[in-house]
Structures are given as C-alpha cells and as structure tokens.
Design a protein around this motif. Structure first.
Motif, mmCIF file in Angstrom:
data_model
loop_
_atom_site.group_PDB
_atom_site.id
_atom_site.type_symbol
_atom_site.label_atom_id
_atom_site.label_comp_id
_atom_site.label_asym_id
_atom_site.label_seq_id
_atom_site.Cartn_x
_atom_site.Cartn_y
_atom_site.Cartn_z
ATOM 1 N N GLU A 379 1.021 -1.210 -0.273
ATOM 2 C CA GLU A 379 0.208 -0.291 0.042
ATOM 3 C C GLU A 379 1.240 1.559 0.045
ATOM 4 O OE1 GLU A 379 -3.917 1.337 -0.675
ATOM 5 O OE2 GLU A 379 -3.108 -0.495 -0.371
ATOM 6 N N ALA A 380 2.200 1.446 0.860
ATOM 7 C CA ALA A 380 3.012 1.801 0.232
ATOM 8 C C ALA A 380 3.387 2.976 -0.627
ATOM 9 C CB ALA A 380 4.128 1.816 1.802
ATOM 10 N N HIS A 381 3.628 1.731 -1.372
ATOM 11 C CA HIS A 381 3.799 1.971 -3.036
ATOM 12 C C HIS A 381 2.769 3.200 -3.715
ATOM 13 C CE1 HIS A 381 7.044 -0.562 -3.120
ATOM 14 N NE2 HIS A 381 6.747 -1.321 -2.738
ATOM 15 N N SER A 382 1.870 3.142 -3.145
ATOM 16 C CA SER A 382 0.617 4.150 -3.792
ATOM 17 C C SER A 382 0.605 5.415 -3.009
ATOM 18 C CB SER A 382 -0.417 3.358 -3.962
ATOM 19 O OG SER A 382 -0.296 2.107 -4.582
ATOM 20 N N LEU A 383 1.090 5.841 -2.165
ATOM 21 C CA LEU A 383 1.316 6.898 -1.073
ATOM 22 C C LEU A 383 1.605 8.064 -1.853
ATOM 23 C CD1 LEU A 383 2.049 5.726 2.444
ATOM 24 C CD2 LEU A 383 -0.358 6.409 1.551
#
Length: 419
Positions: A379-383
């Motif tokens: 999910e952090a990749h899409s922050l």
C-alpha cells in the motif's frame, strides 16, 4: 502546474502520510541535507584531461557518440552547473585523478593538490563537497591488465605512489571544503582466462594497499574506500579484487567499503548486502548505477533495486554511515540530461524511503503479523509521495516534473554551436 496547486497537493499528501505516522516535513529536512556525490565522468565519457586521446581501458566501456561531450575542465564544470540547476538538494562532485586541471602534463604518481586547485575554487563558489578516485586504468602501465597486483615491483610501486599522491589530493579537498573527501580505490586487475596462481596476485595487492594506505590521515578530511568487482572486459575469468578480498580488507584495515550495484552477479543485489556489511564495516560507500545483464553502468532508473537500496539505508538508520555516490556513463544520450535523470531518480527513491511507514512495518514484523506487513508495504507504494517530491523541487527552485527538459534542449542548442 502552478505553485498554488503544488502546495495544495503537498498539504493533502502531508495529511495522508500523517495517518500512517509519517512526518513529511522531517522527511524533507533529511532529504535536503543528504548529499548525493555526482560523478564527473558522465560528462566526457571517462576520457579525462590527462591524455584525452588515450583509449578507455580496464574492463570498462562507454558506448554511443552523442554530440556535445566536454573536452576541457571549464566545459565539464559548465555542464555540471547546468545539471545542478535542475537537481534539488545537497550535492557533491566525484573526481577521478585524470580530471586534473593543469597547464602541463603531469604523470599520475606526481599529481599534487595544486593540480586540482581550480576544482576546489569552483566547489567553494557552488557550495559543493568533493570526493576523489585514483585512476588505475587507461595508462601504459596498466596495459598488462594488472596494476597494484602486477608481478613487476617497478609497476606496482608506480601505482602505489599514485594512490599515495591521490590521498594527499583527497585530504586537500577535505581541508579546503570542510567535509571529508571519500577516496575510492578501484583497480581493474584480472585475467581473461583461468589463472594457475590466484593467490600471489592477491598477496601482492594486499601488500601494495597496505603500503599505499600506511600514512594516517585525519578522517575529518579524508576517508579511504575499497571497491570490488566480479569481472570486466578482458578480466572475465579472474578478478584480483573480489568481493571477499575487499570485504575482508575493509573490515580488518578500517577503511570504508564501496558496494557498486553493477559489480556483482546479475542476480545479486547490493541492497541485500548493506545490512550485512554494516555489521563488520563502519563506513559504506555506494555506487548507485543500473547494470543491464552486466556492469554496463546505465543511467540510474527509479527501479526496484534503486528503491530497495534507499529503503535499506533508511530502515536501518544508516544515513550517517553510508555515502551515496552515482556511477554511470552513457554516451548515447545528452550527457547533462543523464546526470539530471539519474540524480533525480536517486533522490526520488531516497525520499520515498524516508516517507515509508517504517515504524508500523517493524511493529507488525515484531508481532509476526506478516499479513499486515505485506499489505502495508504494498500500500505504501501508492501513497502520494510524488506530491511531496514536486513540492520539494518547487521549494528548491528547480523545475517540477518534466519541465527541466526544455532547459536541457536550450543548453544543448547553445553548446552545439561551440563544441
């Protein structure tokens, strides 16, 4: 995009990251003070100014003939200034010994600080640190494929004296500019086909390095680093300075260890080596590059490995022990643009690592909650880290997004009229 839109996007991103326990202001402050050491040799295809007509050798190769390569120190500095105007944040410049700025020919074992005085004055004007490298390739005394491990004592001593002289230049950089110069030693020594005696060259290399580095220099001004390589053109079967050799050398001689992303087997990643090496070596130097099937030194991309390298530094809080340098030379595209693309990608990867919710990830891992760990990592990749990057560029008064390309095209048109 207007500054108002950039600021609004950043404020929205700041709130999103805050929900994950990430302080964007802290990340930006750290990014701003983390220097990237940018290599000079991208600008002229590793020719240097000692004897520019000498063919590049030592198992490395530059490909392409894009117009506009720098042919004088002044042209190279001008090209770097243009690149720096398009790159945010703190920067250093990494010089090789063959980039001396002298009005007369100087043999490599005779280089002195005064032969680099113009570089120091330029660095002072632009608030740059300088790093250094002895050049143990592209020289008649390296034609046998051996330098510091050469069986001839005369040849070995020549290169020992070159390294000693280079350390004095590096120390001079540190004293003049107020930050330690990291001097990296890489040698091309090896053999094309299988050797009978693998030990003797390594013993000679060990002794030569000990001799060259015997003088103690204050680490406030100078740090030695050693760099391994798996193979090179003409040294496919055997490399004297292997990973095992230099890891052991750095750990027993208290030098820094350089990990070059292109100097290992294609399936090996230096991101996985950083934490392991940090247990045994105090200081690490990274040469961030992009190998394509071999050590081809392509322009740094915002790829998985570049991101993984920066995450390892940040996750393990190694910022004070790791020096980040770049190493690529692409003559098939505009050379100034190559610096801009590669350096901005390294900075983007570092920022993205600084914005990762590391505390939450480590907490999940400590509780053996690997489902949460994987889910949050992905999910952090899409922050919205890109909004933070755009804001950082705007705050540093460099082009946002792809706007920098117009500057490159305008500069290219100008230099093409004079080179």
């Amino acid at each position: 995009m207007s500054n108002e839109h950039i600021t609004t996007a950043y404020q929205n991103a700041k709130q999103v990251f805050a929900r994950y326990g990430v302080d964007t202001e802290q990340a930006l402050a750290e990014l701003k003070t983390t220097p990237i050491s940018i290599h000079c040799w991208q600008g002229d295809d590793v020719r240097g100014f000692e004897s520019p007509d000498v063919a590049l050798s030592g198992g490395i190769q530059t490909t392409g003939n894009y117009p506009g390569a720098a042919s004088t120190p002044a042209e190279l500095r001008a090209d770097m200034e243009k690149a720096f105007s398009l790159i945010p944040g703190k920067k250093r410049v990494n010089l090789h010994a063959i980039y001396l700025d002298s009005d007369e020919h100087v043999e490599r074992d005779q280089i002195k600080p005064e032969h680099f005085a113009r570089w120091v004055e330029w660095a002072k004007q632009h608030d740059l640190g300088l790093d250094f490298n002895p050049t143990l390739f592209s020289h008649p005394k390296a034609d046998d494929g051996l330098t510091l491990s050469h069986p001839s004592e005369e040849v070995r001593q020549f290169w020992v004296e070159h390294v000693k002289a280079s350390r004095k230049v590096s120390e001079y950089f540190g004293r003049e500019l107020g930050s330690p110069s990291v001097m990296n030693i890489w040698i091309p020594d090896g053999m094309k086909d299988m050797p009978v005696d693998r030990l003797a060259p390594r013993q000679r290399l060990l002794d030569a390095l000990d001799d060259a580095l015997a003088e103690k220099i204050d680490p406030a001004y100078h740090k030695d680093a050693v760099e391994s390589k798996l193979f090179g053109i003409g040294a496919e079967a055997y490399t004297v300075g292997s990973n095992e050799f230099y890891l052991a050398y750095a750990s027993t001689r208290n030098t820094a260890l350089c990990l070059d992303a292109g100097h290992f087997h294609p399936t090996e990643m230096i991101s996985d080596k950083i934490s392991a090496c940090s247990l045994y070596v105090q200081d690490l130097l990274l040469h961030v590059t992009r190998p394509v099937r071999w050590d081809s030194d392509h322009v740094v991309s915002f790829d998985d490995e570049t991101q993984a390298i920066m995450r390892e530094i940040v996750r393990n809080q190694l910022q004070d022990r790791v020096s980040i340098g770049l190493d690529f030379f692409d003559a098939s595209i505009n050379r100034v643009a190559a610096w801009v693309i590669g350096t901005r990608n390294a900075q983007k990867a570092l920022l993205k690592a600084l914005l990762e919710p590391t505390a939450q990830l480590k907490a999940a891992e400590a509780e053996f909650d690997f489902t949460t760990r994987l889910g949050l990592m992905e999910e952090a990749h899409s922050l919205p880290w890109a909004a933070v990057w755009d804001y950082y560029c705007a705050q540093n008064q460099v082009p946002v997004g792809f706007d920098w390309m117009k500057d490159i095209k305008d500069y290219e048109a100008t230099i093409n009229e004079t080179r």
